[in-house]
Design a protein around this motif. Structure first.
Motif, PDB file in Angstrom:
ATOM      1  N   ARG A 176       0.828  -1.206   0.000  1.00 29.81           N
ATOM      2  CA  ARG A 176       0.000   0.000   0.000  1.00 29.81           C
ATOM      3  C   ARG A 176       0.864   1.259   0.000  1.00 29.81           C
ATOM      4  O   ARG A 176       0.540   2.248  -0.668  1.00 29.81           O
ATOM      5  CB  ARG A 176      -0.935  -0.001   1.199  1.00 29.81           C
ATOM      6  N   GLN A 185       4.100   1.534  -1.115  1.00 33.66           N
ATOM      7  CA  GLN A 185       4.883   1.715  -2.332  1.00 33.66           C
ATOM      8  C   GLN A 185       4.038   1.852  -3.586  1.00 33.66           C
ATOM      9  O   GLN A 185       4.567   2.002  -4.689  1.00 33.66           O
ATOM     10  CB  GLN A 185       5.913   0.604  -2.479  1.00 33.66           C
ATOM     11  N   ALA A 186       2.723   1.861  -3.426  1.00 36.65           N
ATOM     12  CA  ALA A 186       1.852   2.172  -4.560  1.00 36.65           C
ATOM     13  C   ALA A 186       1.881   3.656  -4.909  1.00 36.65           C
ATOM     14  O   ALA A 186       1.365   4.066  -5.943  1.00 36.65           O
ATOM     15  CB  ALA A 186       0.413   1.752  -4.255  1.00 36.65           C
ATOM     16  N   HIS A 187       2.508   4.452  -4.049  1.00 34.16           N
ATOM     17  CA  HIS A 187       2.505   5.904  -4.215  1.00 34.16           C
ATOM     18  C   HIS A 187       3.889   6.421  -4.608  1.00 34.16           C
ATOM     19  O   HIS A 187       4.863   5.662  -4.667  1.00 34.16           O
ATOM     20  CB  HIS A 187       1.998   6.553  -2.935  1.00 34.16           C
ATOM     21  N   SER A 188       3.967   7.692  -4.881  1.00 31.09           N
ATOM     22  CA  SER A 188       5.202   8.312  -5.350  1.00 31.09           C
ATOM     23  C   SER A 188       6.335   8.137  -4.340  1.00 31.09           C
ATOM     24  O   SER A 188       6.195   8.494  -3.167  1.00 31.09           O
ATOM     25  CB  SER A 188       4.973   9.801  -5.597  1.00 31.09           C
ATOM     26  N   ARG A 189       7.481   7.613  -4.797  1.00 30.12           N
ATOM     27  CA  ARG A 189       8.636   7.432  -3.911  1.00 30.12           C
ATOM     28  C   ARG A 189       9.071   8.755  -3.290  1.00 30.12           C
ATOM     29  O   ARG A 189       9.353   8.828  -2.098  1.00 30.12           O
ATOM     30  CB  ARG A 189       9.807   6.839  -4.692  1.00 30.12           C
ATOM     31  N   ILE A 246       6.620  10.054  -0.687  1.00 27.95           N
ATOM     32  CA  ILE A 246       6.747   9.278   0.545  1.00 27.95           C
ATOM     33  C   ILE A 246       7.998   9.705   1.303  1.00 27.95           C
ATOM     34  O   ILE A 246       7.968   9.935   2.521  1.00 27.95           O
ATOM     35  CB  ILE A 246       6.808   7.769   0.224  1.00 27.95           C
ATOM     36  N   GLY A 261       0.402  12.351 -11.129  1.00 25.97           N
ATOM     37  CA  GLY A 261      -0.662  12.106 -10.170  1.00 25.97           C
ATOM     38  C   GLY A 261      -1.941  12.835 -10.540  1.00 25.97           C
ATOM     39  O   GLY A 261      -3.044  12.271 -10.438  1.00 25.97           O
ATOM     40  N   ARG A 311      -4.591   4.369 -12.544  1.00 26.55           N
ATOM     41  CA  ARG A 311      -3.507   4.354 -11.573  1.00 26.55           C
ATOM     42  C   ARG A 311      -2.325   5.144 -12.113  1.00 26.55           C
ATOM     43  O   ARG A 311      -1.998   5.048 -13.308  1.00 26.55           O
ATOM     44  CB  ARG A 311      -3.063   2.904 -11.288  1.00 26.55           C
ATOM     45  N   TRP A 335       4.065   5.882 -11.783  1.00 26.38           N
ATOM     46  CA  TRP A 335       5.081   6.704 -11.101  1.00 26.38           C
ATOM     47  C   TRP A 335       6.477   6.553 -11.702  1.00 26.38           C
ATOM     48  O   TRP A 335       7.215   7.516 -11.813  1.00 26.38           O
ATOM     49  CB  TRP A 335       5.157   6.342  -9.627  1.00 26.38           C
TER      50      TRP A 335
END
Length: 256
Positions: free
Chosen positions: A195, A197-201, A204, A242, A251, A254
């Motif tokens: 969950r 690492q599904a988002h922008s490194r 985060i 995004g 999705r 990224w």
């Protein structure tokens, strides 16, 4: 455990480094050898660009019983340089680290969990800081972090009486993100890592840095620290992607 078994194992998963303390005969107590091995694993997590999240767990049904008291008279506290116990409790990791707790997370073992960003725990697990019962101090984050993670009086009861806290009670107070059946803490941690690492490194990483750098500051000072870190993010290709993904109801890609 065979005497030739490694005291710590690492297993790369897609985007995730699984770090397992492997001294089950002493409930994964930390001696100098284990501390150095864990510091090396955390360095790998930080420097390997293919890794986004770390998971820390223990072998043999327990998380960690803290400092190896049998080794303490000869080795002292197993800190690594300025990074604290096992290279973690005083470190400033850029990438998220999740503790997957089964069984005991006590003394320095609890302090390792407190140094993580997220915690999953089996409903049979428990946490404790029994240092005062041994004439010691919870000096690797226990006395500093715990009163900010639990209601003050609950934290002080743990610190001053060495009383344990069950995982269900820890979850009720918000100290545990996800409570699981026994044996399932790691699976929950892996799902939580996916969950994250599904988002922008970059988003985060910068979010974590802001939390670290502004903790304890008043709002005015916190914004002054935050803005030089956050403002450039809004101009990145990730931010544009995004927004486009939101508009196009898909999705984000990224890392394309």
């Amino acid at each position: 455990m065979d005497s030739h078994d490694p005291v710590l194992t690492t297993e790369p998963r897609p985007g995730v480094l699984l770090i397992t303390l492997n001294r089950p005969h002493v409930r994964n107590a930390v001696d100098r050898t284990l501390a150095l091995a864990m510091d090396a694993a955390l360095t790998r997590l930080e420097t390997d660009s293919s890794l986004n999240v770390g998971i820390l767990t223990g072998a043999g049904g327990h998380f960690c019983s803290g400092m190896d008291l049998k080794a303490f008279p000869a080795e002292g506290v197993p800190v690594v340089a300025d990074r604290g116990l096992a290279g973690l409790t005083r470190a400033r990791l850029r990438k998220p680290l999740i503790a997957a707790v089964e069984g005991a997370a006590v003394a320095g073992g609890f302090e390792l969990a407190l140094a993580c960003d997220l915690v999953t725990a089996a409903d049979t697990a428990f946490f404790a800081l029994p240092e005062v019962a041994r004439g010691l101090i919870a000096a690797e984050g226990g006395a500093i972090r715990l009163p900010g993670r639990l209601p003050y009086h609950v934290a002080m009861e743990m610190l001053l009486t060495a009383s344990p806290l069950s995982a269900p009670d820890a979850a009720r107070h918000g100290l545990v993100n996800q409570l699981t059946p026994v044996g399932q803490a790691l699976q929950a941690a892996l799902a939580l890592a996916d969950r994250v690492q599904a988002h922008s490194r970059d988003a985060i990483r910068i979010t974590k840095q802001i939390v670290q750098d502004t903790r304890g500051l008043d709002d005015h000072t916190a914004y002054a620290v935050q803005d030089p870190l956050s403002t450039p993010v809004f101009a990145t290709t990730a931010a544009s992607e995004g927004a486009r993904a939101f508009i196009e109801k898909r999705r984000p890609a990224w890392h394309a």
